[in-house]
Structure formats: structure tokens, C-alpha cells
Design a protein around this motif. Structure first.
Motif, short mmCIF file in Angstrom:
data_model
loop_
_atom_site.label_atom_id
_atom_site.label_comp_id
_atom_site.label_asym_id
_atom_site.label_seq_id
_atom_site.Cartn_x
_atom_site.Cartn_y
_atom_site.Cartn_z
N ALA A 124 0.82 -1.22 0.00
CA ALA A 124 0.00 0.00 0.00
C ALA A 124 0.85 1.26 0.00
N VAL A 125 2.11 1.14 0.39
CA VAL A 125 2.96 2.31 0.58
C VAL A 125 3.88 2.57 -0.61
N LEU A 126 4.63 1.56 -1.06
CA LEU A 126 5.63 1.78 -2.09
C LEU A 126 5.04 2.26 -3.42
N PRO A 127 3.95 1.68 -3.93
CA PRO A 127 3.40 2.18 -5.19
C PRO A 127 2.97 3.64 -5.11
N ALA A 128 2.43 4.05 -3.97
CA ALA A 128 2.04 5.46 -3.81
C ALA A 128 3.26 6.37 -3.85
N LEU A 129 4.32 5.99 -3.16
CA LEU A 129 5.51 6.83 -3.10
C LEU A 129 6.20 6.94 -4.46
N LEU A 130 6.33 5.80 -5.16
CA LEU A 130 7.01 5.86 -6.46
C LEU A 130 6.20 6.63 -7.49
N ALA A 131 4.87 6.57 -7.39
CA ALA A 131 4.03 7.38 -8.28
C ALA A 131 4.19 8.86 -7.95
N LEU A 132 4.26 9.18 -6.67
CA LEU A 132 4.38 10.57 -6.23
C LEU A 132 5.74 11.16 -6.59
N VAL A 133 6.80 10.39 -6.44
CA VAL A 133 8.16 10.86 -6.72
C VAL A 133 8.26 11.43 -8.13
N GLU A 134 7.57 10.82 -9.08
CA GLU A 134 7.68 11.25 -10.48
C GLU A 134 6.95 12.55 -10.76
N THR A 135 6.21 13.07 -9.79
CA THR A 135 5.45 14.31 -10.01
C THR A 135 5.99 15.48 -9.21
N LEU A 136 6.93 15.24 -8.32
CA LEU A 136 7.41 16.31 -7.45
C LEU A 136 8.36 17.25 -8.20
#
Length: 491
Positions: A124-136
Motif C-alpha cells: 500500500a505504501v511503495l506504489p504510492a511513493l514511487l508514483a508521487l516521486v515522479e510528479t514532485l
């Protein structure tokens, strides 16, 4: 002197004014204040293993039917911001939907890590973070990623300790749908740099997306619980970032987060700025699976293989037709007691199927759950001879359960084996070599060698990587020889 209460306060929408910090507020403060300096060597090493395993099972999961159905659905949504779909060289989705489909991939085969109290913490955590990283707008370092990941894991661990019910194999709600969305929200809030109040509201918003009934276990919908947790947690943090508010006492109330447990007893998060703060992951490791099935199946498979070994040693010419009865002594748990599975998802949740597969093939693998393997006549014949017993001393807890398999032959002989702790359990952890080998096998089903080895190298050195966008480039490196590779930049 009597104090006047407002309507909101009377109905528990807000707490009374108090000089003391509420439980939810203590979580918001901790999410905000935890720093990379507090990451210990033990926590870093354990979380790197979790990240590597999660990516491996997620990549393998991109080949499943449930992933592809979710991907088809998600492709209808548009956004200026785009994030990578793991294992797809030229495909991106809006960040929430990238988190959604990648989270589904992680749990699509029930091959992801399991913690105690019971949940699947990483998916539940890693997919959210990796998706977010690409938008920062600013680069995210590997240490920052590790910190946000561990904040998401820590919040899940703290929440599960609010209930004794959570320590057992679940009966009503699938745990990642309850605590996973909260972990995703906390991790995303950390990476976004939200204030303590915003972190508190992110948790409150996420709580309104929590909870999925266990009746959908052993179906294609179960992996959606992880995908939704990743997506909704990310969304909650972003809504809090732009000012949306929830109940800042959501964790304090029985009618808040307490609705998910019969024996809810919340407590404040320890002061994360004090020298006495200790990560739960430091003391409680996760279990890594060797077969793509519910964790309970690992006990029954190991016991069945051991019993089979005893029978073979006694009679090298044995025939499975000589087995008159197979007795499984397992903990009582209705959703993993499936006597005649018809689908791969039912088979992954069936003590009977996994025991019989082990007896028939002397192994259980990814291929064991194919339609052809499930429908074999020889397997069906073995299933008809299975009897399940649930001894009172066999508690439905991943920390205490055991499995015993007894084989009785037509000649009256009996061969029994018991598994108390399988290899891969937190008491008997996978070696680094075996964990990496598992990753290689899973990831190489989708990625080229450069992608596989690149991920192993980057994750192995993630605390020294200055730009973790590199992970996305490796995750897109399918078998095409023309993939472009970012150069790794170390601090």
C-alpha cells in the motif's frame, strides 16, 4: 463550574480544548517530525529487503488477469501529471491510477510480504511513493524515500497495536484496506512535506476510505484492496495539502478508526523527537513468501512436504493412490478453508489445495496455480481424501499457529509431520541470497537483465542514491534492447 459544549464537540466531531495533544494529533506530529537521522541500520536493511521483494512480486503481478483488467480501466483517466506503470516501457497513468494498478500488481498473486500483527505492509505504501516521486518539482533522494516508506510502515504497525483482534488472522476486514490506506497517507504526507496539522487531516481523510470486507478474499477483488489503499492514501495526502480537513480526532474515537475493531484501545504515538523513539520494524521483522499464496499456506506446504518425505523414505515405490486419508490440523479460519477451489484465487487461500499440490508434485510454485494444474484429475482425487481438524491449541495467529499433516495409507500406516515455523517467517528469515534470487526470478519475467540487475544495485545502495527517479527508469526496462537507462548518481 460547568463548561459549555458546542454541538460538534458533543457529537465527537472535535475534542474539547485541552493542553494535551490528542492521539491523532500525536500521529500527525510524528509523521511530520521523523527525520532521516532516525533511520537505524537495522530499519534501513529490513526496509530495503521489503522494497526489493515488493518490486519483484509487483513486476510478476503485471502478467496477471486482474492487473490487466485494472489497467484497462485506469487508461480511461487523463491528467497532466503522469507516473510509470511497472513493467510497461511506454505507458504512464495519472499518479493515483499508477499507484492503484501497481498496488494491485503487488498483491495480485498474494506473493507480497506479511507482518505481525497481520497485514501486508509494503504494497500500500511503495506504489504510492514511487508514483508521487515522479510528479514532485524537486528531486527525491533515496534516504528521503526510505524515510517516507518507513513512516508509512510505522503508522500501520502502531495502528494494529490498538487491538488484540488485529493480532489474529482476520475475520471481518482485510487489514491492508484498514491500516494500509493510513500508511499510504502518512508516507505520502511525509514525502510532500506537510505540516503536523495537514498530516493529521491526511490520516482523517484516509480513514474515510478504509475498510474492505473479507468476503472478497479469494477473488479478483482482493488485490484491489491494496491498490485502493495506495491510491486513496496518496489522494488523502494531496487533499490535505490543498486545505481539505477531516476530524482531527479520528484515531481517538470508537466511532472513528475504532469502528474496525471490537476491542479498540488507542494510544498516542511516542514522541518522535526523543532519544527513546524506536521503530516497530526494528523489533518486528516481516515474513517473505516462497510461494504465491496466503501466508498460512506456507505452514501446510512445509508440513506436507515433510510428511511426503517420510512416506517416500519408507517406500520408494509408493503411489499416491495408497493414501487413504490426509488429515490437516490447522487453525480455524473460514476464508482459507476451501475444500474444492475452482479458481487461482481460491487455490491461493486453500489449505487443502496447497497440501495436495505439495504431495502430488513435491513442490508448490507459481505454475501450481494455473487453471490446468488446478483442474487435474489426480489433484481432485487427493482433495477428496482430505479431512481438516482445528485443534483448540492452534491459534489463528501468524506468530503462534502451526500446521500438522498426517498421511494414512490403505495398509494402515501413518506418517505425520508438523511445521511450527516455515523458512521465510520472521523467526526464520530468508537469507539475502534467497531473497535476491526470488526477486531475480520474478522480475526477469518482465524486465531485461539490465533492468533486473539495475534495481538490485540501486535498492542495495538506496540510502546513497541522490535521485530515486532512477527506479522508475529501471522498472520500465522491459526485454526490448532499445531501452534508455538513466545513469545512477550517488551522493
Amino acid at each position: 463550574m460547568l463548561r459549555k459544549f458546542g454541538l460538534c464537540e458533543l457529537f465527537g466531531l472535535t475534542g474539547p480544548a485541552s493542553p494535551h495533544q490528542g492521539i491523532t494529533e500525536s500521529f500527525g506530529a510524528a509523521v511530520h517530525s521523523l527525520s532521516t537521522a532516525q533511520l537505524t541500520e537495522g530499519v534501513i536493511n529490513r526496509s530495503k529487503r521489503m522494497i526489493l521483494d515488493t518490486l519483484g512480486v509487483g513486476l510478476l503481478g503485471t502478467r496477471t488477469a486482474v492487473f490487466n483488467k485494472a489497467l484497462t480501466h485506469s487508461q480511461s483517466f487523463m491528467s497532466e501529471e503522469r507516473s510509470s506503470v511497472w513493467g510497461k516501457s511506454n505507458m504512464t497513468l495519472p499518479p493515483h491510477y499508477a499507484a492503484f494498478v501497481n498496488g494491485i500488481a503487488v498483491h495480485s498473486m498474494d506473493f507480497d510480504d506479511t507482518w505481525h500483527p497481520a497485514t501486508h505492509p509494503s504494497g500500500a505504501v511503495l506504489p504510492a511513493l514511487l508514483a508521487l516521486v515522479e510528479t514532485l518539482p524537486c528531486r527525491t533522494s533515496g534516504l528521503e524515500l526510505l524515510l517516507a516508506f518507513n513512516v508509512g510502515i510505522e503508522v500501520q504497525g502502531r495502528l494494529m497495536r490498538f487491538s488484540r483482534e488485529a493480532h489474529n488472522i482476520p475475520e471481518r476486514f482485510h487489514p491492508p484496506s484498514v491500516v494500509g490506506v493510513m500508511g499510504s497517507a502518512a508516507a505520502s504526507a511525509k514525502l510532500l512535506g506537510l505540516s503536523p496539522a495537514q498530516c493529521t487531516h491526511a490520516l482523517a481523510i484516509a480513514a474515510s476510505s478504509a475498510g474492505a470486507p473479507l468476503a472478497n478474499a479469494a477473488t479478483q477483488t482482493k488485490p484491489l484492496h491494496i491498490g485502493n489503499a495506495a491510491r486513496r492514501g496518496l489522494e488523502a495526502a494531496q487533499l490535505a495539502q490543498i486545505g481539505l480537513e477531516g476530524n482531527p480526532a479520528i484515531l481517538d474515537l470508537d466511532r472513528g478508526f475504532g469502528v474496525y475493531y471490537k476491542d479498540y484501545s488507542p494510544s498516542a504515538m511516542p514522541d518522535s523527537t526523543s532519544s527513546g523513539f524506536r521503530w516497530i520494524l526494528e523489533d518486528q521483522d516481516v515474513a517473505f513468501k516462497r510461494i504465491p499464496a496466503h501466508l498460512g499456506m506456507h505452514w501446510v506446504v512445509d508440513a506436507a512436504l515433510a510428511a511426503r518425505g517420510k512416506l517416500v523414505r519408507a517406500d520408494r515405490n509408493f503411489d499416491l493412490g495408497q493414501i487413504r486419508q490426509i488429515t490437516l490440523r490447522v487453525p480455524l479460519s473460514k476464508y482459507i478453508d476451501c475444500s474444492s477451489p475452482a479458481t487461482e484465487h481460491q487455490a491461493r487461500h486453500s489449505f487443502q489445495f496447497n497440501a495436495c499440490s505439495a504431495l502430488l508434485d513435491d513442490k508448490v510454485t507459481v505454475a501450481s496455480f494455473s487453471e490446468a494444474q488446478i483442474s487435474r484429475t489426480a489433484l481432485r482425487e487427493l482433495l477428496s481424501r482430505v479431512r481438516v481438524e482445528t485443534p483448540e491449541d492452534n491459534r489463528p495467529s501468524f506468530d503462534e499457529m502451526y500446521c500438522e499433516v498426517e498421511l494414512e495409507t490403505v495398509e494402515g500406516q501413518s506418517y505425520t509431520a508438523r511445521c511450527d515455523t516455515f523458512y521465510g517467517h520472521w523467526r526464520k528469515p530468508l537469507s539475502h541470497k534467497d531473497l535476491v534470487d526470488k526477486f531475480r526470478v520474478n522480475a526477469s519475467s518482465v524486465l531485461c537483465t539490465k533492468g533486473v540487475e539495475g534495481l538490485i544495485d540501486v535498492i542495495g545502495n538506496i540510502e546513497r542514491v541522490s535521485e530515486c527517479m532512477i527506479l522508475g527508469s529501471y522498472l520500465r526496462m522491459t526485454s526490448s534492447p532499445h531501452e534508455q537507462l538513466y545513469s545512477v548518481r550517488y551522493m
